[in-house]
Design a protein around this motif. Structure first.
Motif, PDB file in Angstrom:
ATOM      1  N   LYS A   1       1.362  -1.178   0.081  1.00 27.17           N
ATOM      2  CA  LYS A   1      -0.087   0.015   0.377  1.00 27.17           C
ATOM      3  C   LYS A   1       0.535   1.329  -0.738  1.00 27.17           C
ATOM      4  O   LYS A   1       1.477   1.140   0.920  1.00 27.17           O
ATOM      5  N   VAL A   2       0.706   2.719  -0.982  1.00 26.98           N
ATOM      6  CA  VAL A   2       1.002   3.049  -1.415  1.00 26.98           C
ATOM      7  C   VAL A   2      -0.234   5.045  -0.207  1.00 26.98           C
ATOM      8  O   VAL A   2      -0.967   4.025  -0.896  1.00 26.98           O
ATOM      9  N   LYS A   3       0.553   5.565   0.079  1.00 27.15           N
ATOM     10  CA  LYS A   3      -0.181   6.907   0.620  1.00 27.15           C
ATOM     11  C   LYS A   3      -0.899   7.304  -1.056  1.00 27.15           C
ATOM     12  O   LYS A   3      -1.706   7.196  -0.967  1.00 27.15           O
ATOM     13  N   ASP A   4      -0.301   7.648  -1.581  1.00 25.55           N
ATOM     14  CA  ASP A   4      -0.499   8.678  -2.668  1.00 25.55           C
ATOM     15  C   ASP A   4       0.234   8.242  -4.076  1.00 25.55           C
ATOM     16  O   ASP A   4       1.231   8.207  -4.778  1.00 25.55           O
TER      17      ASP A   4
ATOM     18  N   GLY B   1       8.149   7.423   1.383  1.00 27.78           N
ATOM     19  CA  GLY B   1       7.639   7.738   0.068  1.00 27.78           C
ATOM     20  C   GLY B   1       8.890   8.371  -0.895  1.00 27.78           C
ATOM     21  O   GLY B   1       8.523   8.182  -2.104  1.00 27.78           O
TER      22      GLY B   1
END
Ligand code: ADP
Ligand code: MG
Length: 372
Positions: A194-197, A233
């Motif tokens: 999962k990545v935030k953005d 990130g």
């Protein structure tokens, strides 16, 4: 074992390395001559080195001799790193690639680094051997030579990229087939579920591909395994095995493949798809010549061609490879290997390179937003 090896043992090991520049199997007499120890001295030491798997004895029809093993080559490189104070101790192995081994190492002040050992030729050198014309006189040193070239290439690219502000590990040292670099505290993209953005990361990666090309380079293997993502990130690029110049005849193809790799991964993993992605002809206006800088730093065009030939042949040979047949460079027609069980450990080990200044270059760094 490395810590306890004495100067004479290293002298003999170095003699085998020097001899292998011109000999696939280095005659025992030549080793003695190069090492220059008193009579008989090098014979006894060669025996000990063979027991430690640093050389392997080969008896062929014409003469008795020795060949350096990957273990022996590793020791020579490590010894050099120790001498230069780049390495004091070796820790855990953190990666095993198809053609490399990755270890954590530390210097005397307990600063941690990454040691990358290139191991070309661990897969199917036999298939390649027949057509190694491009290597010319260097035929004898195949795996050693090719692995060293790969390490020099990676180090040269990393150095130039790092000096130009690209997000790559800082290169520390290089010897033979090994390099020492900064340890990046990050996980490969492949492990990140999962990545935030995703949109931002996607855009950052595409910008990176374009920026590289604007500096004259294409990574060539821009995939989720070679991109580390930091906690904040930010991506860090590693592993430059197939880096090519944008002047390469197939540059566009390599460029598109890198772009496609990221698009596919984002679609599959994050269900993220953007209509926007860079196009070689539209987005790449070459502004800098990093490929020329790399060439000037020691990794010449000739080296590049040799590695490309090797890669090509490796790809071709994959098709007709016999399953499970893993080989170090080995000429089985003319030699009878008298290796012991210990020697075969060598075979089982075998199995087993630009934050430019945004103010001064506004066009280049005006990052296009590839986010949907
Ligand atoms: P290969 O040529 O075998 O693919 P890589 O250079 O891609 O080798 O490294 C393999 C793995 O080792 C990477 O996916 C990463 O997990 C780890 N690794 C390599 N270099 C570093 C580094 N400088 N910092 C942290 N991890 C690294
Ligand atoms: Mg890799």
């Amino acid at each position: 074992m490395l810590r306890y090896m004495n100067a004479e043992e290293f002298r003999v090991l170095t003699a085998v390395e020097m001899g292998s520049k011109n000999h696939e199997v280095v005659p025992t007499s030549l080793v003695a001559q190069i090492a220059g120890l008193r009579h008989g001295g090098s014979h006894k030491i060669l025996g000990e080195l063979a027991r430690k798997n640093l050389v392997s004895r080969v008896k062929n029809a014409k003469y008795d001799g020795y060949r350096l093993t990957y273990g022996g080559y590793d020791y020579l490189a490590l010894k050099t790193f120790v001498k230069r104070n780049s390495v004091y101790c070796v820790g855990n192995q953190i990666g095993v690639g198809k053609e490399s081994d990755i270890y954590i190492v530390a210097d005397e002040n307990e600063n941690q680094y990454v040691l990358k050992i290139h191991r070309l030729g661990r897969i199917s050198f036999r298939a390649i051997k027949s057509k190694r014309d491009y290597l010319q006189h260097r035929k004898s040193a195949s795996w050693m030579y090719m692995s060293r070239l790969a390490a020099i290439k990676e180090f040269s690219f990393m150095k130039v990229l790092h000096e130009n502000g690209f997000p790559v590990p800082e290169p520390i040292d290089n010897s033979r087939h090994c390099l020492i670099m900064e340890l990046i505290d990050a996980y490969p993209l492949q492990q990140i579920t999962k990545v935030k953005d995703p949109g931002k990361l996607y855009s950052d990666l595409m910008d990176l591909i374009v920026k590289l090309a604007q500096y004259g380079l294409i990574h060539g293997d821009f995939n989720e395994f070679n991109i580390l993502v930091k906690e904040n990130g930010d991506p860090v690029l590693i592993d430059f095995p197939q880096m090519v110049s944008t002047s390469h005849p197939n540059a566009e193809w390599y460029f598109n493949r890198d772009v496609e790799c990221i698009r596919t991964f984002f679609r599959k993993r994050y269900n993220y798809e953007s209509m926007l992605f860079p196009k070689f002809k539209l987005d790449v206006n070459r502004e800098f010549d990093l490929d020329v800088q790399v060439s000037a730093s020691g990794f010449t065009k000739q080296y590049q061609q040799e590695l490309e030939m090797y890669q090509k042949e490796l790809d071709e040979s994959k098709d007709d490879e016999v399953d499970g047949e893993l080989n170090s460079d080995h000429d089985e027609n003319s030699e009878e290997d008298v290796s012991t069980a210990e020697d075969s450990a060598d075979l089982s080990t075998s199995e087993n390179e630009l934050n430019s200044d945004s103010e001064s270059n506004p066009e280049i760094l005006n990052n296009r937003d590839y986010k949907a």
